[in-house]
Write a protein that holds these residues in place. Sequence first.
Motif, PDB file in Angstrom:
ATOM      1  N   SER A  53      26.910  85.892  73.546  1.00 18.03           N
ATOM      2  CA  SER A  53      28.109  86.684  73.311  1.00 18.03           C
ATOM      3  C   SER A  53      28.652  87.213  74.635  1.00 18.03           C
ATOM      4  CB  SER A  53      27.779  87.851  72.374  1.00 18.03           C
ATOM      5  OG  SER A  53      28.930  88.617  72.145  1.00 18.03           O
ATOM      6  N   ILE A  54      29.974  87.108  74.806  1.00 15.44           N
ATOM      7  CA  ILE A  54      30.651  87.610  76.006  1.00 15.44           C
ATOM      8  C   ILE A  54      31.722  88.591  75.539  1.00 15.44           C
ATOM      9  CG2 ILE A  54      32.064  86.999  78.006  1.00 15.44           C
ATOM     10  CD1 ILE A  54      30.841  84.162  77.814  1.00 15.44           C
ATOM     11  N   PRO A  59      26.544  79.922  79.461  1.00 15.83           N
ATOM     12  CA  PRO A  59      25.416  79.280  80.125  1.00 15.83           C
ATOM     13  C   PRO A  59      25.085  77.884  79.588  1.00 15.83           C
ATOM     14  CG  PRO A  59      24.638  80.934  78.596  1.00 15.83           C
ATOM     15  CD  PRO A  59      26.132  81.016  78.603  1.00 15.83           C
ATOM     16  N   PHE A  60      25.846  77.402  78.596  1.00 16.04           N
ATOM     17  CA  PHE A  60      25.578  76.093  78.003  1.00 16.04           C
ATOM     18  C   PHE A  60      26.830  75.599  77.286  1.00 16.04           C
ATOM     19  CE2 PHE A  60      23.885  79.557  75.387  1.00 16.04           C
ATOM     20  CZ  PHE A  60      24.751  79.488  74.307  1.00 16.04           C
ATOM     21  N   ILE A  97      31.860  84.413  71.013  1.00 16.95           N
ATOM     22  CA  ILE A  97      30.498  83.999  70.717  1.00 16.95           C
ATOM     23  C   ILE A  97      30.404  82.493  70.947  1.00 16.95           C
ATOM     24  CG2 ILE A  97      28.725  83.848  68.926  1.00 16.95           C
ATOM     25  CD1 ILE A  97      30.919  86.334  67.909  1.00 16.95           C
ATOM     26  N   ILE A  98      29.467  82.072  71.772  1.00 19.47           N
ATOM     27  CA  ILE A  98      29.245  80.658  72.052  1.00 19.47           C
ATOM     28  C   ILE A  98      28.005  80.215  71.288  1.00 19.47           C
ATOM     29  CG2 ILE A  98      28.938  78.892  73.823  1.00 19.47           C
ATOM     30  CD1 ILE A  98      31.508  80.496  74.166  1.00 19.47           C
ATOM     31  N   GLU A  99      28.184  79.264  70.379  1.00 15.06           N
ATOM     32  CA  GLU A  99      27.064  78.712  69.628  1.00 15.06           C
ATOM     33  C   GLU A  99      26.685  77.392  70.283  1.00 15.06           C
ATOM     34  OE1 GLU A  99      28.364  78.522  65.580  1.00 15.06           O
ATOM     35  OE2 GLU A  99      28.336  80.688  65.364  1.00 15.06           O
ATOM     36  N   PRO A 100      25.424  77.230  70.693  1.00 16.04           N
ATOM     37  CA  PRO A 100      25.016  76.035  71.426  1.00 16.04           C
ATOM     38  C   PRO A 100      25.181  74.756  70.620  1.00 16.04           C
ATOM     39  CG  PRO A 100      23.092  77.310  70.782  1.00 16.04           C
ATOM     40  CD  PRO A 100      24.294  78.115  70.412  1.00 16.04           C
ATOM     41  N   ARG A 152      33.439  80.785  69.127  1.00 22.39           N
ATOM     42  CA  ARG A 152      33.841  81.530  67.934  1.00 22.39           C
ATOM     43  C   ARG A 152      34.312  82.903  68.402  1.00 22.39           C
ATOM     44  NH1 ARG A 152      33.415  77.476  64.597  1.00 22.39           N
ATOM     45  NH2 ARG A 152      31.357  76.605  64.286  1.00 22.39           N
ATOM     46  N   TYR A 153      35.228  83.492  67.671  1.00 21.34           N
ATOM     47  CA  TYR A 153      35.803  84.768  68.060  1.00 21.34           C
ATOM     48  C   TYR A 153      35.463  85.837  67.035  1.00 21.34           C
ATOM     49  CZ  TYR A 153      38.587  81.392  70.622  1.00 21.34           C
ATOM     50  OH  TYR A 153      38.978  80.350  71.397  1.00 21.34           O
TER      51      TYR A 153
END
Length: 70
Positions: free
Chosen positions: A53-54, A8-9, A42-45, A14-15
């Motif tokens: 987290s996806i 979303p951004f 894991i997407i850190e903005p 990161r895995y």
Amino acid sequence: MARPAKAPFDGTARYSKDLTARPYRTRHGEEAYMVEQAGDLIIEPTGKGKRHSISLPQGSTLIIDHRTHR
């Protein structure tokens, strides 16, 4: 049909330790990764915000847009 998921951004990917993937090229010529062992991405903005987290099941195709990488 696969369920698409998009962060979303903008941020840094990161895995989780259990996620394994190998590089491959899609039939459209895009560089991608094929998930061999399920795990979380894991997407850190880039700025302030909560990380996202996806869950990626085995066999998922992961395409990361490196063009916006700084």
